[in-house]
Design a protein around this motif. Structure first.
Motif, mmCIF file in Angstrom:
data_model
loop_
_atom_site.group_PDB
_atom_site.id
_atom_site.type_symbol
_atom_site.label_atom_id
_atom_site.label_comp_id
_atom_site.label_asym_id
_atom_site.label_seq_id
_atom_site.Cartn_x
_atom_site.Cartn_y
_atom_site.Cartn_z
ATOM 1 N N THR A 57 36.100 -39.565 80.048
ATOM 2 C CA THR A 57 35.450 -39.337 78.757
ATOM 3 C C THR A 57 34.379 -38.264 78.869
ATOM 4 O OG1 THR A 57 35.853 -41.634 78.082
ATOM 5 C CG2 THR A 57 34.127 -40.426 76.903
ATOM 6 N N GLN A 58 33.556 -38.350 79.888
ATOM 7 C CA GLN A 58 32.486 -37.365 80.073
ATOM 8 C C GLN A 58 33.053 -35.968 80.319
ATOM 9 O OE1 GLN A 58 30.479 -39.330 83.319
ATOM 10 N NE2 GLN A 58 28.962 -40.298 81.969
ATOM 11 N N ARG A 59 34.149 -35.882 81.039
ATOM 12 C CA ARG A 59 34.777 -34.589 81.297
ATOM 13 C C ARG A 59 35.337 -33.999 80.014
ATOM 14 N NH1 ARG A 59 37.425 -35.047 87.299
ATOM 15 N NH2 ARG A 59 37.687 -32.823 86.987
ATOM 16 N N PHE A 60 35.921 -34.832 79.177
ATOM 17 C CA PHE A 60 36.498 -34.362 77.917
ATOM 18 C C PHE A 60 35.415 -33.851 76.973
ATOM 19 C CE2 PHE A 60 37.855 -35.180 73.521
ATOM 20 C CZ PHE A 60 39.012 -34.417 73.474
ATOM 21 N N GLU A 61 34.277 -34.515 76.991
ATOM 22 C CA GLU A 61 33.198 -34.172 76.059
ATOM 23 C C GLU A 61 32.361 -32.988 76.529
ATOM 24 O OE1 GLU A 61 31.065 -37.819 75.754
ATOM 25 O OE2 GLU A 61 32.468 -38.705 74.285
ATOM 26 N N ASP A 62 32.395 -32.669 77.823
ATOM 27 C CA ASP A 62 31.541 -31.602 78.352
ATOM 28 C C ASP A 62 32.324 -30.803 79.388
ATOM 29 O OD1 ASP A 62 29.555 -30.019 79.592
ATOM 30 O OD2 ASP A 62 28.005 -31.481 79.053
ATOM 31 N N ARG A 63 32.790 -29.605 78.987
ATOM 32 C CA ARG A 63 33.633 -28.807 79.873
ATOM 33 C C ARG A 63 32.878 -28.334 81.110
ATOM 34 N NH1 ARG A 63 35.555 -23.367 80.397
ATOM 35 N NH2 ARG A 63 37.668 -23.373 81.239
ATOM 36 N N GLU A 64 31.581 -28.043 80.972
ATOM 37 C CA GLU A 64 30.811 -27.593 82.127
ATOM 38 C C GLU A 64 30.694 -28.706 83.170
ATOM 39 O OE1 GLU A 64 29.867 -24.429 82.644
ATOM 40 O OE2 GLU A 64 31.046 -24.128 80.807
ATOM 41 N N PHE A 65 30.522 -29.942 82.693
ATOM 42 C CA PHE A 65 30.494 -31.076 83.619
ATOM 43 C C PHE A 65 31.856 -31.245 84.277
ATOM 44 C CE2 PHE A 65 31.139 -35.716 84.285
ATOM 45 C CZ PHE A 65 30.189 -35.898 85.282
ATOM 46 N N ASP A 66 32.919 -31.002 83.521
ATOM 47 C CA ASP A 66 34.271 -31.100 84.065
ATOM 48 C C ASP A 66 34.466 -30.112 85.213
ATOM 49 O OD1 ASP A 66 37.105 -31.796 84.119
ATOM 50 O OD2 ASP A 66 37.432 -29.844 83.206
ATOM 51 N N LYS A 67 33.980 -28.871 85.041
ATOM 52 C CA LYS A 67 34.088 -27.871 86.112
ATOM 53 C C LYS A 67 33.330 -28.331 87.353
ATOM 54 C CE LYS A 67 34.309 -23.734 83.161
ATOM 55 N NZ LYS A 67 33.563 -22.491 82.806
ATOM 56 N N TRP A 68 32.103 -28.784 87.127
ATOM 57 C CA TRP A 68 31.258 -29.202 88.248
ATOM 58 C C TRP A 68 31.882 -30.375 88.989
ATOM 59 C CZ3 TRP A 68 28.316 -33.783 88.949
ATOM 60 C CH2 TRP A 68 27.384 -33.743 90.001
ATOM 61 N N LEU A 69 32.417 -31.323 88.244
ATOM 62 C CA LEU A 69 33.038 -32.492 88.859
ATOM 63 C C LEU A 69 34.261 -32.088 89.684
ATOM 64 C CD1 LEU A 69 32.241 -35.541 88.610
ATOM 65 C CD2 LEU A 69 34.173 -35.780 87.041
ATOM 66 N N SER A 70 34.992 -31.093 89.204
ATOM 67 C CA SER A 70 36.208 -30.663 89.896
ATOM 68 C C SER A 70 35.898 -29.956 91.206
ATOM 69 C CB SER A 70 37.024 -29.730 88.990
ATOM 70 O OG SER A 70 37.465 -30.401 87.836
ATOM 71 N N TYR A 71 34.795 -29.215 91.244
ATOM 72 C CA TYR A 71 34.531 -28.357 92.399
ATOM 73 C C TYR A 71 33.434 -28.874 93.322
ATOM 74 C CZ TYR A 71 37.790 -24.870 90.839
ATOM 75 O OH TYR A 71 38.970 -24.234 90.511
ATOM 76 N N ASN A 72 32.436 -29.534 92.788
ATOM 77 C CA ASN A 72 31.278 -29.900 93.605
ATOM 78 C C ASN A 72 31.202 -31.379 93.949
ATOM 79 O OD1 ASN A 72 30.752 -27.229 92.764
ATOM 80 N ND2 ASN A 72 28.556 -27.531 92.917
ATOM 81 N N VAL A 73 32.152 -32.159 93.492
ATOM 82 C CA VAL A 73 32.136 -33.598 93.749
ATOM 83 C C VAL A 73 33.396 -33.991 94.512
ATOM 84 C CG1 VAL A 73 32.056 -35.898 92.714
ATOM 85 C CG2 VAL A 73 30.753 -34.018 91.680
ATOM 86 N N SER A 74 33.212 -34.755 95.591
ATOM 87 C CA SER A 74 34.328 -35.170 96.447
ATOM 88 C C SER A 74 34.490 -36.679 96.438
ATOM 89 C CB SER A 74 34.087 -34.700 97.891
ATOM 90 O OG SER A 74 33.904 -33.305 97.948
ATOM 91 N N GLU A 75 35.688 -37.106 96.791
ATOM 92 C CA GLU A 75 35.967 -38.533 96.870
ATOM 93 C C GLU A 75 35.139 -39.187 97.970
ATOM 94 O OE1 GLU A 75 40.056 -39.321 97.404
ATOM 95 O OE2 GLU A 75 40.695 -38.357 95.535
ATOM 96 N N HIS A 76 34.873 -40.466 97.788
ATOM 97 C CA HIS A 76 34.084 -41.245 98.739
ATOM 98 C C HIS A 76 34.949 -42.392 99.261
ATOM 99 C CE1 HIS A 76 30.664 -43.532 100.374
ATOM 100 N NE2 HIS A 76 29.885 -42.490 100.111
ATOM 101 N N LYS A 77 34.644 -42.855 100.465
ATOM 102 C CA LYS A 77 35.426 -43.949 101.042
ATOM 103 C C LYS A 77 35.136 -45.277 100.366
ATOM 104 C CE LYS A 77 32.127 -44.778 104.818
ATOM 105 N NZ LYS A 77 31.943 -44.803 106.281
#
Length: 372
Positions: free
Chosen positions: A147-167
């Motif tokens: 939902t947050q990604r859909f509502e904010d494209r800049e957050f979507d970009k950041w989440l795609s590139y600067n955030v990684s999966e966690h164990k």
């Protein structure tokens, strides 16, 4: 000078272990036992070399005695008559990797079961200092993030590139990119350092890590707090969503600060960042490592950049030599020099020409290194 690097990831090399004097890759053998693949004789500078494997699997309890054997061989046979050749990489090349490994194995046979050998109790004692944070029991926040990604494209970009999966479910690893255009790559002010410390306390159990790519990592961020963290990173200049792209540049201080430098690095990095300021275009190009050094000491790891830039001095004028095809990952490779050097004001367009050729020649699934 003697440097050791350790990497635990099977997918990527986060420590550039193959360009260190000793590189240790944590692995498991066919029986599931933990150990190390041992590389020796890597290094950059005037004689760049990728460290060859001298042992495919070393049991973890044997780590210290085996490293001692390596140092004993280096101490016995290493060059002492020439300071420029007094590095273990020179010895490994002279003896050949197989010859060096043979001498290490022979030396190790004498000390393998010495008192220096690790015990399970000692390993467990050391492990007790590295306990996990007090993770909450969470579930992945897939719907919230969607939902947050859909509502904010800049957050979507950041989440795609600067955030990684966690164990751990419900957590993520966040990279704060210190590569905002107009700021020297990797630079932070005293105020920003204090803000990073506050963010670590608020979002990541008080722990912060730096990377050799000159970025900062908050390793344990709750997924339901990612949007809040991102909003706080924006005014600090740490939310540029360019991780692993062409403008995520490794850059040494160069002639602006370093007495050893032959040329300035920071202005070249900024000029390239300004030339390639379209994030969507950078995303289309895919991952490209661009590394810049102001002299042959290679503090910017230019030898192992997919694109490497080396500052050189020509009769008092600053010029820049380009190399292509380098890598510091598991497929480590020293780049090949591309013709003559270029003047500083030519560099953005020279890089643009290289990228244009890449775009023209690549197939859809190829990265820059694949095409090269």
């Amino acid at each position: 000078k003697f440097k050791v690097a350790v990497n635990a990831s099977e997918k990527t090399d986060r420590a550039a272990i193959q360009v260190h004097d000793i590189g240790l890759q944590i692995v498991r053998n066919s029986a599931g036992e933990l150990g190390f693949r041992v590389h020796v004789g890597g290094g950059l500078g005037r004689t760049p070399m990728v460290g060859p494997v001298i042992r495919e699997f070393l049991p973890e309890l044997d780590l210290l005695t085996y490293l001692e054997a390596i140092l004993r061989v280096y101490n016995r046979y290493g060059r002492r008559d020439n300071k420029f050749k007094a590095r273990i990489k020179i010895l490994v090349k002279a003896l050949t990797p197989a010859g060096f490994a043979e001498k290490v194995e022979a030396e190790w046979a004498h000390i393998k079961d010495s008192p220096t050998r690790l015990t399970r109790d000692e390993i467990e004692r050391i492990q007790s200092y590295f306990t996990e944070p007090d993770y909450a029991t969470l579930t992945d926040q897939t719907e919230l993030l969607a939902t947050q990604r859909f509502e904010d494209r800049e957050f979507d970009k950041w989440l795609s590139y600067n955030v990684s999966e966690h164990k751990k479910p419900g957590y993520a690893s966040v990279t704060l990119t210190l590569k905002k255009t107009g700021v020297p790559p990797g630079d932070v002010t005293d105020y920003q350092l204090e803000q990073i410390a506050d963010l670590a306390d608020a979002f990541s159990f008080g722990e912060v890590r730096t990377t050799h790519e000159q970025n900062v990592v908050l390793a344990d961020v709750r997924q339901d707090r990612l949007y809040d963290l991102w909003q706080q990173l924006i005014p600090l200049g740490f939310a540029t969503a360019n991780l692993n792209t062409l403008t995520d540049i490794i850059c040494c201080p160069g002639g602006d600060y370093c007495a050893l430098a032959n040329a300035k690095s920071i202005p070249v990095a900024e000029a390239i960042q300004r030339r390639f300021d379209d994030l969507d275009y950078l995303y289309d190009l895919g991952p490209i490592d661009l590394n810049i050094s102001g002299c042959m000491n290679a503090c910017g790891h230019h030898h192992v950049g997919n694109i490497g830039v080396l500052g050189v001095d020509k009769k008092g004028e600053e010029f820049y030599q380009i190399s292509l095809g380098g890598s510091s990952q598991h497929d480590a490779e020293v780049g090949k020099i591309l013709g003559p050097s270029f003047a500083r004001d030519q560099m953005p367009e020279v890089l643009a020409k290289i990228i244009d050729v890449y775009v023209e020649k690549r197939t859809e699934e190829e990265t820059f290194l694949d095409t090269y």
